[in-house]
Design a protein around this motif. Structure first.
Motif, PDB file in Angstrom:
ATOM      1  N   TRP A   7      32.726  49.729  48.664  1.00 40.61           N
ATOM      2  CA  TRP A   7      32.971  48.733  47.615  1.00 40.61           C
ATOM      3  C   TRP A   7      32.672  49.313  46.235  1.00 40.61           C
ATOM      4  O   TRP A   7      33.401  49.077  45.271  1.00 40.61           O
ATOM      5  CB  TRP A   7      32.120  47.488  47.872  1.00 40.61           C
ATOM      6  CG  TRP A   7      32.339  46.380  46.888  1.00 40.61           C
ATOM      7  CD1 TRP A   7      31.568  46.059  45.814  1.00 40.61           C
ATOM      8  CD2 TRP A   7      33.426  45.440  46.872  1.00 40.61           C
ATOM      9  NE1 TRP A   7      32.085  44.987  45.135  1.00 40.61           N
ATOM     10  CE2 TRP A   7      33.222  44.582  45.765  1.00 40.61           C
ATOM     11  CE3 TRP A   7      34.532  45.237  47.696  1.00 40.61           C
ATOM     12  CZ2 TRP A   7      34.099  43.544  45.455  1.00 40.61           C
ATOM     13  CZ3 TRP A   7      35.403  44.198  47.384  1.00 40.61           C
ATOM     14  CH2 TRP A   7      35.181  43.365  46.277  1.00 40.61           C
ATOM     15  N   GLY A   8      31.603  50.091  46.142  1.00 36.74           N
ATOM     16  CA  GLY A   8      31.240  50.696  44.867  1.00 36.74           C
ATOM     17  C   GLY A   8      32.320  51.618  44.324  1.00 36.74           C
ATOM     18  O   GLY A   8      32.502  51.736  43.110  1.00 36.74           O
ATOM     19  N   LYS A   9      33.061  52.258  45.213  1.00 37.06           N
ATOM     20  CA  LYS A   9      34.106  53.192  44.798  1.00 37.06           C
ATOM     21  C   LYS A   9      35.375  52.486  44.318  1.00 37.06           C
ATOM     22  O   LYS A   9      36.081  52.993  43.446  1.00 37.06           O
ATOM     23  CB  LYS A   9      34.457  54.135  45.954  1.00 37.06           C
ATOM     24  CG  LYS A   9      33.348  55.112  46.314  1.00 37.06           C
ATOM     25  CD  LYS A   9      33.777  56.004  47.473  1.00 37.06           C
ATOM     26  CE  LYS A   9      32.669  56.981  47.840  1.00 37.06           C
ATOM     27  NZ  LYS A   9      33.055  57.847  48.985  1.00 37.06           N
ATOM     28  N   VAL A  10      35.665  51.331  44.914  1.00 33.06           N
ATOM     29  CA  VAL A  10      36.950  50.675  44.607  1.00 33.06           C
ATOM     30  C   VAL A  10      36.814  49.435  43.737  1.00 33.06           C
ATOM     31  O   VAL A  10      37.816  48.867  43.304  1.00 33.06           O
ATOM     32  CB  VAL A  10      37.699  50.300  45.908  1.00 33.06           C
ATOM     33  CG1 VAL A  10      37.930  51.530  46.776  1.00 33.06           C
ATOM     34  CG2 VAL A  10      36.942  49.226  46.701  1.00 33.06           C
ATOM     35  N   PHE A  11      35.589  49.013  43.460  1.00 34.11           N
ATOM     36  CA  PHE A  11      35.340  47.763  42.736  1.00 34.11           C
ATOM     37  C   PHE A  11      36.126  47.675  41.420  1.00 34.11           C
ATOM     38  O   PHE A  11      36.848  46.709  41.174  1.00 34.11           O
ATOM     39  CB  PHE A  11      33.838  47.622  42.469  1.00 34.11           C
ATOM     40  CG  PHE A  11      33.465  46.476  41.576  1.00 34.11           C
ATOM     41  CD1 PHE A  11      33.623  45.161  41.989  1.00 34.11           C
ATOM     42  CD2 PHE A  11      32.951  46.703  40.303  1.00 34.11           C
ATOM     43  CE1 PHE A  11      33.278  44.103  41.169  1.00 34.11           C
ATOM     44  CE2 PHE A  11      32.607  45.652  39.466  1.00 34.11           C
ATOM     45  CZ  PHE A  11      32.774  44.355  39.908  1.00 34.11           C
ATOM     46  N   GLU A  12      35.993  48.693  40.568  1.00 33.46           N
ATOM     47  CA  GLU A  12      36.656  48.662  39.269  1.00 33.46           C
ATOM     48  C   GLU A  12      38.181  48.683  39.422  1.00 33.46           C
ATOM     49  O   GLU A  12      38.906  48.034  38.655  1.00 33.46           O
ATOM     50  CB  GLU A  12      36.205  49.845  38.408  1.00 33.46           C
ATOM     51  CG  GLU A  12      34.727  49.814  38.013  1.00 33.46           C
ATOM     52  CD  GLU A  12      34.388  48.690  37.059  1.00 33.46           C
ATOM     53  OE1 GLU A  12      35.322  48.125  36.442  1.00 33.46           O
ATOM     54  OE2 GLU A  12      33.186  48.368  36.921  1.00 33.46           O
ATOM     55  N   LYS A  13      38.684  49.414  40.402  1.00 25.59           N
ATOM     56  CA  LYS A  13      40.130  49.494  40.626  1.00 25.59           C
ATOM     57  C   LYS A  13      40.679  48.149  41.101  1.00 25.59           C
ATOM     58  O   LYS A  13      41.757  47.714  40.666  1.00 25.59           O
ATOM     59  CB  LYS A  13      40.440  50.582  41.656  1.00 25.59           C
ATOM     60  CG  LYS A  13      40.043  51.979  41.219  1.00 25.59           C
ATOM     61  CD  LYS A  13      40.248  52.977  42.342  1.00 25.59           C
ATOM     62  CE  LYS A  13      39.741  54.356  41.954  1.00 25.59           C
ATOM     63  NZ  LYS A  13      39.858  55.318  43.079  1.00 25.59           N
ATOM     64  N   LEU A  14      39.950  47.495  42.003  1.00 24.06           N
ATOM     65  CA  LEU A  14      40.373  46.172  42.483  1.00 24.06           C
ATOM     66  C   LEU A  14      40.432  45.176  41.324  1.00 24.06           C
ATOM     67  O   LEU A  14      41.378  44.394  41.198  1.00 24.06           O
ATOM     68  CB  LEU A  14      39.407  45.665  43.561  1.00 24.06           C
ATOM     69  CG  LEU A  14      39.414  46.393  44.899  1.00 24.06           C
ATOM     70  CD1 LEU A  14      38.273  45.897  45.776  1.00 24.06           C
ATOM     71  CD2 LEU A  14      40.749  46.222  45.618  1.00 24.06           C
ATOM     72  N   LYS A  15      39.395  45.203  40.483  1.00 19.43           N
ATOM     73  CA  LYS A  15      39.354  44.304  39.326  1.00 19.43           C
ATOM     74  C   LYS A  15      40.545  44.537  38.404  1.00 19.43           C
ATOM     75  O   LYS A  15      41.184  43.584  37.951  1.00 19.43           O
ATOM     76  CB  LYS A  15      38.053  44.533  38.540  1.00 19.43           C
ATOM     77  CG  LYS A  15      36.841  43.798  39.069  1.00 19.43           C
ATOM     78  CD  LYS A  15      35.613  44.087  38.241  1.00 19.43           C
ATOM     79  CE  LYS A  15      35.799  43.709  36.791  1.00 19.43           C
ATOM     80  NZ  LYS A  15      34.573  43.956  35.978  1.00 19.43           N
ATOM     81  N   LYS A  16      40.819  45.802  38.131  1.00 20.22           N
ATOM     82  CA  LYS A  16      41.903  46.131  37.205  1.00 20.22           C
ATOM     83  C   LYS A  16      43.249  45.637  37.722  1.00 20.22           C
ATOM     84  O   LYS A  16      44.021  45.000  36.988  1.00 20.22           O
ATOM     85  CB  LYS A  16      41.950  47.643  36.979  1.00 20.22           C
ATOM     86  CG  LYS A  16      43.032  48.080  36.005  1.00 20.22           C
ATOM     87  CD  LYS A  16      43.020  49.585  35.807  1.00 20.22           C
ATOM     88  CE  LYS A  16      44.121  50.019  34.850  1.00 20.22           C
ATOM     89  NZ  LYS A  16      44.133  51.500  34.665  1.00 20.22           N
TER      90      LYS A  16
END
Length: 288
Positions: free
Chosen positions: A198-207
């Motif tokens: 989750w830490g790796k993809v969190f910002e990408k999912l948000k964007k």
């Protein structure tokens, strides 16, 4: 005292600006990190620093850190995760109990955590005032927190259904709900395995969710949906599901390169083409 704190804050900002000069695409944020002494400062900064990607400057008086990082190559979550794994609680992550206890006695800061429980071999940290060392109570809280990520999945499937119907307005609403669900997930309450992904993809999912929510153009939404699906697939792979999820693939979209999506239905309902080619695609993986 106020003057002293002001001076310290200025010095920290100046130091961060100096380190920031070597970091491209620099983003600067101020975060709270627990700790006590100069030894803590060294450990925290060494854990968070990454050559040409991230720089951390922590103040032991205010317990605040200025972090500057290359927003293309890393994220605040990634930096704070490394610091937590070194033994220091922060705004997003709580340090594992064993790592905290391994710190020198002078570095063992006061923690606000009331209960530590091991559930399915993954240590989760639960904050609750009235838990009386009950494993059962800790399990109930863990399930409640895990359900927050289920809301992410539910919102994603709602978005997928809107794209199947080529309904840009409904897709935008679902994406807005998805963005809210993503922001509501408490990372420190997830199992360690899920937390790491989750830490790796969190910002990408948000964007991706934000971009889809701001448009009603289904073609544009579908383009962002490709990376959204790929990153959410990585999370689903390590989280437990009550029912199977099907990872499906359409070879025609994305200029013939193909793209995937997630579905609770085994039957193909293509979100990239809708009624034009509703059954184009196949299931390539079943996540249980």
């Amino acid at each position: 005292m106020k003057i002293f704190k002001f001076i310290m804050a200025v010095l920290i900002l100046l130091s961060a600006a100096t380190g920031n000069a070597q970091i491209k695409n620099a983003k600067i944020e101020k975060v709270k990190i627990s700790g006590n002494c100069g030894m803590c400062k060294t450990t925290i900064e060494n854990a968070g620093n990454l050559k040409k990607q991230a720089s951390v400057n922590w103040d032991k008086v205010s317990k605040m850190a200025i972090i500057s990082y290359d927003s293309v190559k890393t994220t605040k979550s990634e930096i704070l995760k490394r610091i937590a794994l070194a033994g220091y609680d922060n705004e997003i992550f709580l340090a594992p109990k064993d790592t905290y206890l391994a710190l020198d006695s002078c570095c063992q800061y006061e923690r606000s955590i009331k209960t530590l429980a091991k559930i399915e071999h993954a240590e989760i940290i639960v904050e609750k005032e009235e838990i009386k060392d009950s494993i059962m109570d800790a399990e109930i809280i863990a399930v409640e927190e895990e359900n927050l990520i289920e809301k992410v999945y539910d919102s994603y499937f709602s978005l997928k259904d809107a794209l199947v119907k080529t309904n840009g307005g409904a897709a935008a609403v679902s994406a807005k709900n998805l963005l809210a669900a993503i922001n509501n997930v408490k990372m420190d309450k997830l199992s360690m395995e899920v937390q790491m992904v989750w830490g790796k993809v969190f910002e990408k999912l948000k964007k991706d969710a934000e971009l889809i929510s701001k448009s009603k153009n289904t073609e544009y939404q579908r383009t962002q949906f490709m990376s959204l699906s790929k990153n959410l697939h990585d999370v689903m792979k390590v989280s437990k599901q009550e029912t199977p999820t099907y990872y499906q693939f359409c070879p025609m979209t994305n200029n013939g390169k193909g793209a995937n999506w997630l579905s609770k239905e085994k039957n193909i309902k293509n979100p990239y083409y809708g009624s034009k080619m509703i059954s184009c695609g196949k299931t390539v993986e079943t996540i249980k």
